[in-house]
Design an enzyme around this catalytic site. Sequence first.
Site, PDB file in Angstrom:
ATOM      1  N   THR D  40      11.182  15.091  -0.305  1.00  0.00           N
ATOM      2  CA  THR D  40      12.097  15.819   0.143  1.00  0.00           C
ATOM      3  C   THR D  40      11.653  17.120   0.618  1.00  0.00           C
ATOM      4  OG1 THR D  40      14.131  14.666  -0.635  1.00  0.00           O
ATOM      5  CG2 THR D  40      14.391  16.837   0.120  1.00  0.00           C
ATOM      6  N   HIS D  43       9.466  16.979   3.722  1.00  0.00           N
ATOM      7  CA  HIS D  43      10.406  16.897   4.973  1.00  0.00           C
ATOM      8  C   HIS D  43      10.855  18.343   5.234  1.00  0.00           C
ATOM      9  CE1 HIS D  43      10.759  12.511   5.374  1.00  0.00           C
ATOM     10  NE2 HIS D  43      11.120  12.329   4.123  1.00  0.00           N
ATOM     11  N   GLU D  64      13.641  19.779  -8.637  1.00  0.00           N
ATOM     12  CA  GLU D  64      13.390  19.199  -9.614  1.00  0.00           C
ATOM     13  C   GLU D  64      12.503  20.275 -10.781  1.00  0.00           C
ATOM     14  OE1 GLU D  64      10.257  16.311  -8.573  1.00  0.00           O
ATOM     15  OE2 GLU D  64      11.609  15.308  -7.166  1.00  0.00           O
ATOM     16  N   CYS D  99      37.108  14.921  -6.169  1.00  0.00           N
ATOM     17  CA  CYS D  99      37.276  13.863  -5.206  1.00  0.00           C
ATOM     18  C   CYS D  99      37.294  12.554  -5.909  1.00  0.00           C
ATOM     19  CB  CYS D  99      36.231  13.842  -4.051  1.00  0.00           C
ATOM     20  SG  CYS D  99      34.502  13.529  -4.829  1.00  0.00           S
ATOM     21  N   ILE D 178       8.545   7.491  -7.768  1.00  0.00           N
ATOM     22  CA  ILE D 178       9.874   6.794  -8.346  1.00  0.00           C
ATOM     23  C   ILE D 178       9.638   5.214  -8.583  1.00  0.00           C
ATOM     24  CG2 ILE D 178      12.550   6.395  -7.606  1.00  0.00           C
ATOM     25  CD1 ILE D 178      12.374   9.170  -6.219  1.00  0.00           C
ATOM     26  N   ARG D 203      -2.005   4.101  -5.641  1.00  0.00           N
ATOM     27  CA  ARG D 203      -0.422   3.799  -6.236  1.00  0.00           C
ATOM     28  C   ARG D 203      -0.143   2.559  -7.012  1.00  0.00           C
ATOM     29  NH1 ARG D 203       3.665   5.910  -1.633  1.00  0.00           N
ATOM     30  NH2 ARG D 203       3.379   8.068  -1.965  1.00  0.00           N
ATOM     31  N   GLY D 292      20.846   9.497  -5.892  1.00  0.00           N
ATOM     32  CA  GLY D 292      20.631  10.454  -7.217  1.00  0.00           C
ATOM     33  C   GLY D 292      20.705   9.618  -8.352  1.00  0.00           C
TER      34      GLY D 292
END
Lengths: 347, 347, 347, 347
Positions: D40, D43, D64, D99, D178, D203, D292
């Site tokens: 993120t 970005h 983080e 909410c 992740i 990876r 999340g």
Amino acid sequence: MRAVVKPAPEAGLQVTEVPEPRPGARDVLIRVHAAGVCGTDLHIWEWDSWAAGRLRPPVVVGHEFAGEVVALGPEAEAEGIFAVGDLVTAEGHIVCHDCIPCRTGNAHLCVRTQIIGVDRDGAFADLIAMPASNVMKLDGIPTDIGAIMDPVGNGVHTALEGGDVTGATALVIGCGPIGCFAAGVLRAAGASLVLASDFNPTRRALAAGIGAHRVLDPGSEDVVAIARELTGGIGVDLVCEMSGHPAGHATAFAAARPGGRVNLLGTPSRTTEVDFARDIIFKGLTLYGVTGRRMYQTWITMRRLIGAGAFDPSPIITHRFPLEGIADAIGVIKAGTAGKVILEINR
Amino acid sequence: MRAVVKPAPEAGLQVTEVPEPRPGARDVLIRVHAAGVCGTDLHIWEWDSWAAGRLRPPVVVGHEFAGEVVALGPEAEAEGIFAVGDLVTAEGHIVCHDCIPCRTGNAHLCVRTQIIGVDRDGAFADLIAMPASNVMKLDGIPTDIGAIMDPVGNGVHTALEGGDVTGATALVIGCGPIGCFAAGVLRAAGASLVLASDFNPTRRALAAGIGAHRVLDPGSEDVVAIARELTGGIGVDLVCEMSGHPAGHATAFAAARPGGRVNLLGTPSRTTEVDFARDIIFKGLTLYGVTGRRMYQTWITMRRLIGAGAFDPSPIITHRFPLEGIADAIGVIKAGTAGKVILEINR
Amino acid sequence: MRAVVKPAPEAGLQVTEVPEPRPGARDVLIRVHAAGVCGTDLHIWEWDSWAAGRLRPPVVVGHEFAGEVVALGPEAEAEGIFAVGDLVTAEGHIVCHDCIPCRTGNAHLCVRTQIIGVDRDGAFADLIAMPASNVMKLDGIPTDIGAIMDPVGNGVHTALEGGDVTGATALVIGCGPIGCFAAGVLRAAGASLVLASDFNPTRRALAAGIGAHRVLDPGSEDVVAIARELTGGIGVDLVCEMSGHPAGHATAFAAARPGGRVNLLGTPSRTTEVDFARDIIFKGLTLYGVTGRRMYQTWITMRRLIGAGAFDPSPIITHRFPLEGIADAIGVIKAGTAGKVILEINR
Amino acid sequence: MRAVVKPAPEAGLQVTEVPEPRPGARDVLIRVHAAGVCGTDLHIWEWDSWAAGRLRPPVVVGHEFAGEVVALGPEAEAEGIFAVGDLVTAEGHIVCHDCIPCRTGNAHLCVRTQIIGVDRDGAFADLIAMPASNVMKLDGIPTDIGAIMDPVGNGVHTALEGGDVTGATALVIGCGPIGCFAAGVLRAAGASLVLASDFNPTRRALAAGIGAHRVLDPGSEDVVAIARELTGGIGVDLVCEMSGHPAGHATAFAAARPGGRVNLLGTPSRTTEVDFARDIIFKGLTLYGVTGRRMYQTWITMRRLIGAGAFDPSPIITHRFPLEGIADAIGVIKAGTAGKVILEINR
């Protein structure tokens, strides 16, 4: 005996005489009282690419039915569960009982499923032999209703999968018979808001009659906007997608609230462009693909709901024909004006 | 302002003038319209061992209420969720938001729970200050009904915990107000069989009126035998145990089917001898202890069920008194002839 | 063939020759390689009240086993799932496939369950015939381990029922073989704290060896206080109660956190006084009675855990005897010093 | 204080001095020890269309982190949960608590979510003020690890949602940090087969190191065929889709078994053509969109797994830079050769 047969790999169906089925050791032989005609039967009539790829004529068609036990194989008789004279219906998926889905509560997804009226002889006939383990007693439910418990079960499966429907808000997209059944079951389960949308006014009327709080015409109304407006802006807890159209999918994902659920039963004939980021991931949606009926939780729930009068699927039955009227039955389904169509075979 | 107060560690309650509460930064000040009188309030009146061990007089009692927002603390106002004039009810458990239960969906089991009318000043008064996060808008539900949403929520929690109630068979043991609410909610959720048992004919009549298919008198009928007979010999899927009596526990375990569920809300005053082997282990039962209401799933479900007309708790309200009639209210509860008793405070 | 038989309604077992079983149409005939001796077999040896009330001698005993397929009935052969030479184990509960539990995912609670070695001839013999649907291929797991998958499955069922074990805190009360298996499975499933308590130091050592983070002696340690201390004061998420003693129940309810779960497998020989208010209701506990193994989710999970090396039950096997050593096997179990005891029958 | 700031609506980030944040009444002020750099943040650096549409510069970036409590607002102090000197991390989603998602266990889907470092000032700074209710004590976990618990939590959420991972078979598509965390958590939870696929050999090596049983190169291997081969032909129980690519989606749906589950976290930048009939409906798949971390079940599970040593995310940390090295940190992420990249800010 009489039977509706797909005699050869081509369009159409034929009413003809065929030999009576002989029940195997664990089978029950059933005289068919009534049978439901399904959209699948229309695909078989028309011999579309799905039908041409799957059926091996000749085959007796029909997979929704109810009737009377007239004979039992020796093992079925020894089990003592069924007796001659019992009024019954049956799950039309014959499964292997051995694969991982069968052994973990997902027998409706058996990797070796054989469907009656598709992969083996079916129910548009005077008699059908079924494995006893697929047969369900009607316990007082009329055979007319028993004849459509297969699609009612699709509606129950779609409406109730994922739990927590009581008090929930829901949208049913597509008000064919199964969509109507889902709407009625949602209402019977205590959903606080059941919206149902269809372009066809006849189908909207059926949905309204069986329990939808409000029916919507996607041709003239903004279904997503109304769903949000009626839910404090957030969207519905559950969408039952019964249309199989890309536009239905788009509506489903937009109308579901964050953390909501979309149960998909409508079978698309083509692919859908999905914006997974916007529609599924950021909204935390759960999607679930509905095949058949849970074996046998769905059947037990359904039999009890109908038996207790908590849900009555009969208003969705709009047409009745004799076995010989199969062409007319297919015709009214094709015309899109029918709810559920029944063949009255031995009454 | 007026308030019903436990002034000292002894039996009785006093209607007296006390200072108005001042809302904290995150509080909402509510003018109480109506309040429900609970069995807990009877324990407090009588100053039994539980009450003597927990309350620290003086304290304003009462924990079930609804009313009108008349002021907001600065942070509550800044949040913009509530406004003066809103009609509201509230969850009476004030929780810490930090312990493991609070952080994992079990805030109703918070280890630092403070209950209004027990651990801090309550609702039998002209005004009460509540944390905004405990307050729920009534969204059109009358304050009479709002005043009893606390016990209705107990019934919803007991009836719906464990899911899959639609089409299920159920037995409610004990038809006090919460038992009646559970019976009505089960019916609204599409249970196919709702049995309700109580020794008291008035309570049986209330249970029948709100939705039980059949009410049973354990004084003259064999509840377990009837439950089995009406379920094909196997027993019910769900028992809601609301009596708190050892005999109720025995009936619950015997009436539940193998693999069934017993949700226990009735608070026993003594221990019960349990045959775990026969009653729980070999039957594969699930037991669940019901405290309060899930925060806030239960409230949302309840508000929607009532708002949609799917469930109406009002037939269970049998008596109404002014605030000054608290002694009379306690009296009818003690007499055992009451359903739900309401104090009308500012109407 | 050789078999361990209960010849008459009295204490003791006899090793004798009996006729070979003949497989039915849907059966598989298995040459037994190894069999596990269970506490149930001790009850049968001793002819206690449970045994006297249930068994009808003569009967071949033994219900935990693994072996090699040596013949198949015609229908079992036609299914093509098993072949001569396959190494297999089997679920010892023969169920009806028709009752409500069978049809709703609880076949282990079938109302017509027949258990091998109890209600019909069992596995302490050279050969046993089993319905093919009860048989599980070992897929490379040795028959020594296959012989104890029945009790390992009890441990898996107790440890995993209710889900969410990964990262959880747990207490196992009673470190007999099944308790040890539960402790090991919890560790394999990623439980962050596995406590195990037993009065017997041999059993504590076995529990420590298979994965318990810490073992406790209830004779000299305060199990509840330690469980709370190691969980920030709140108690454990899950208790597996394997002792069947009232003291174990009391420890279980006290050691579980609010909102926690107690899975009960230990079979009590007498009743327990339960304070439902304090221990179950106000704590919001869930209790679950564990019978057998989920058919067949438990078996699939177990086979994969063992096959992948994620869990190895073999350290719990402490004794091995030939079939003729059944009296010695019963003896070491009775002495309380054994872990799991195996009969090596055809190796 | 020092901070990494997006000063204006254009590419790049600036290390600069900004005023120290002042904690609100319910806030905790934290001195940041270490912070994780996320995709993120790339970005945001690149100022792509998503960033341009969402951020309102100037804003301190970074979401983080872990650090040390240095001050508390008065209400946070009064609560007594945190104290100066506590080592902590925090959930970066600031939610409304009001909410429907917030009130029903889906706070991670709050309709008013504010993310630190995106919608308000973030953690690439000497100090950050956070609402106390978002802060989690590290309980002995080093701040290096604490700094990446946000993305580890994404992995936990993706791996564990839907339950029943113990003994399961799984495929992780995409082995960025992740994806690697998900693979490691699946292994820690007792999955019997963890496959992980990525085009990038670095990876794949990270995934193998943290627990994947086997890593696959979709550039040279048929991932779906291998997944089926290793699962008896049926496919895996769970797919964690972390790539966000249409090809990843296709692999996911094809590799999942009938009745299986696909949890989707990888954020696509474009739409995917989905054959709902073949891939979702007839297979009875469940799809779940992961946003999340569950607040706060995921955090509690994660803290326990790491604290108990059952899962160690540290092998995925491949690069460390000082705060002033943000451009280098972004560079290694952009190069695709990094695992997790950390900024060491105050150590």
